[in-house]
Scaffold this motif. Structure first.
Motif, PDB file in Angstrom:
ATOM      1  N   TYR A   5      74.841  14.714  71.465  1.00 11.32           N
ATOM      2  CA  TYR A   5      73.504  15.161  71.851  1.00 11.32           C
ATOM      3  C   TYR A   5      73.227  14.815  73.312  1.00 11.32           C
TER       4      TYR A   5
ATOM      5  N   ASP B  78      71.404  12.926  59.639  1.00 15.61           N
ATOM      6  CA  ASP B  78      72.659  13.591  60.015  1.00 15.61           C
ATOM      7  C   ASP B  78      73.801  13.189  59.084  1.00 15.61           C
ATOM      8  N   LYS B  79      73.818  11.918  58.670  1.00 13.85           N
ATOM      9  CA  LYS B  79      74.847  11.464  57.713  1.00 13.85           C
ATOM     10  C   LYS B  79      74.762  12.281  56.435  1.00 13.85           C
TER      11      LYS B  79
ATOM     12  N   LEU C 246      73.386  15.236  56.075  1.00 13.84           N
ATOM     13  CA  LEU C 246      73.735  16.630  56.354  1.00 13.84           C
ATOM     14  C   LEU C 246      75.250  16.811  56.420  1.00 13.84           C
ATOM     15  N   ASP C 247      75.942  15.833  56.979  1.00 15.76           N
ATOM     16  CA  ASP C 247      77.406  15.901  57.050  1.00 15.76           C
ATOM     17  C   ASP C 247      78.030  15.924  55.659  1.00 15.76           C
TER      18      ASP C 247
ATOM     19  N   ALA D 135      73.225  23.170  56.802  1.00 20.83           N
ATOM     20  CA  ALA D 135      73.076  21.736  57.048  1.00 20.83           C
ATOM     21  C   ALA D 135      73.431  21.396  58.491  1.00 20.83           C
ATOM     22  N   LYS D 136      74.526  21.953  58.974  1.00 16.15           N
ATOM     23  CA  LYS D 136      74.963  21.676  60.350  1.00 16.15           C
ATOM     24  C   LYS D 136      73.905  22.113  61.370  1.00 16.15           C
TER      25      LYS D 136
ATOM     26  N   LYS E  94      71.228  19.450  62.178  1.00 16.40           N
ATOM     27  CA  LYS E  94      71.578  18.146  62.744  1.00 16.40           C
ATOM     28  C   LYS E  94      70.858  17.908  64.081  1.00 16.40           C
ATOM     29  N   GLY E  95      70.399  16.682  64.255  1.00 15.35           N
ATOM     30  CA  GLY E  95      69.762  16.306  65.511  1.00 15.35           C
ATOM     31  C   GLY E  95      68.356  16.841  65.702  1.00 15.35           C
TER      32      GLY E  95
ATOM     33  N   ASP F  86      67.372  10.584  62.922  1.00 14.02           N
ATOM     34  CA  ASP F  86      68.506  11.511  63.019  1.00 14.02           C
ATOM     35  C   ASP F  86      69.793  10.883  62.513  1.00 14.02           C
ATOM     36  N   THR F  87      70.018   9.624  62.830  1.00 10.31           N
ATOM     37  CA  THR F  87      71.257   8.967  62.406  1.00 10.31           C
ATOM     38  C   THR F  87      71.411   9.023  60.896  1.00 10.31           C
TER      39      THR F  87
ATOM     40  N   ASP G 208      74.219   9.581  68.924  1.00 10.98           N
ATOM     41  CA  ASP G 208      75.326  10.528  68.778  1.00 10.98           C
ATOM     42  C   ASP G 208      75.665  11.108  70.149  1.00 10.98           C
TER      43      ASP G 208
END
Length: 370
Positions: free
Chosen positions: A278, A214-215, A217-218, A225-226, A229-230, A210-211, A275
């Motif tokens: 979460y 998520d980067k 996706l940001d 994309a949002k 996330k997670g 995820d880390t 994060d």
């Protein structure tokens, strides 16, 4: 055993709770024994980063460092002695649990030198050396799931040594790990070994997926994309369990099981949430499935005990959803293969860095003692 509802529910659902940490201070203070009694901890995992943090506490190891310095031990021998002593002591603490669970739990893991991650022969040699030095039936030798690690896993298992396969990020590599496990058991069987004494877990890393994703996706920043996330880490792990169910219901496995073999259990590693947005229990409560291990940092263990809600199996009904998540990521241009390859490289590099810091710290301590 614990009377905490969430932790009891987790164990009742088939999840073994292992602590992702070990130090001499934990052993000598009675902290680890207390976690076994009050938090249902039935195993321990270690890695180079954990030992680096533990041995940074000079006071707990001062007497042994003085003895090693007086014996003119080199730094590699000193680190080997200190880490295997801690693991041996933890194995002894877990012996009653190991015996009560017929060898399934009560396990303590120790990892081969991470500098050997790309060297098959040296990994096998050190796996054997660690196994002999700890000299306890409930030790697991950790070998990374690099391409070079796969034949080392097979060779180590073939010798009757139980293995914790670590640093698994991809589904393809996980299938290769299960194949290495089955091949090792087949070789052990051919050599006349008792398969019932050979145990293994496959450590599938979760939060780091995820880390990294998520980067990415940001960077995209779209609503689609949002919304993803997670979700990748849990989806990836759920699909790993689907692969586990497939392999461990195959005719190849049934032949080994008939000879007394135990399945290689999936182990969810890297289950501390990185994060803060979460839920801090999500890599535990969303990955509940029979015959699994969840190795948690103490902070995550405390969070589950305090406010975790365990509702039974949260994996096997979600294979379609999980596949849809990975498909959606590919649709956004996020390459799964690129992500998992990067995570493996970074995982090895992180452990190598921690090991270098560990060696530097012990070198300085030996020099001071001399």
């Amino acid at each position: 055993m614990t009377t905490n509802k969430a932790l009891t529910d987790l164990a009742d659902a088939g999840v073994s709770i292992w602590l992702d940490d070990l130090s001499r201070e934990r052993l000598e203070s009675g902290n680890l024994a207390d976690l076994i009694e009050t938090k249902g901890v039935v195993g321990v995992t270690t890695n180079p980063s954990i030992f680096q943090a533990a041995l940074a506490d000079g006071e707990a190891y001062a007497a042994q460092v003085a003895d090693l310095a007086a014996a003119d031990s080199g730094v590699d021998d000193a680190v080997f002695a200190m880490t295997t002593d801690d693991v041996r002591a933890a194995c002894d603490l877990f012996t009653p649990l190991y015996e009560r669970t017929d060898g399934v739990d009560g396990r303590v893991s120790i990892e081969v030198d991470p500098r050997l991650a790309r060297d098959t022969a040296a990994t096998v040699d050190q796996a054997q050396a660690l196994h002999a030095a700890v000299d306890r039936p409930n030790v697991l030798i950790k070998i990374p799931a690099t391409v070079e690690g796969l034949p080392a896993i097979t060779a180590t298992l073939a010798e009757g040594i139980s293995v914790n396969v670590t640093l698994i990020f991809s589904l393809e590599r996980y299938r290769a790990v299960m194949n290495a496990f089955l091949t090792g058991l087949e070789q052990a069987k051919e050599a006349g070994r008792d398969l019932s004494t050979i145990h293994s877990v496959a450590s599938f890393f979760v939060s780091r997926v995820d880390t990294e994703i998520d980067k990415r996706l940001d960077v995209l920043g779209t609503e689609e994309a949002k919304a993803l996330k997670g979700k990748a880490g849990i989806a990836n792990a759920r699909l790993a369990y689907q692969a586990y169910e497939e392999v461990f219901s195959s005719a190849r496995w049934e032949t080994l099981a008939a000879a007394g073999a135990r399945p290689q259990r999936p182990l969810w590693a890297s289950t501390g949430v990185k994060d803060p947005a979460y839920p801090d229990t999500m890599y535990v409560t969303e990955l509940v499935a029979p015959g699994t291990v969840n190795t948690m940092p103490e902070k995550t263990l405390d969070a589950v005990a305090d406010h975790g809600v365990v509702t039974g199996d949260t994996v096997t009904d979600h294979y379609g959803d999980a596949a849809a998540v990975l498909d959606a990521l590919e649709g956004l241009g996020i390459s799964y293969s690129d992500v998992v390859d990067q995570l493996e490289r970074e995982g090895v590099e992180k452990f190598e860095k921690s090991w270098a810091e560990l060696l530097d710290g012990v070198t300085a301590a030996l020099e001071r003692a001399r």
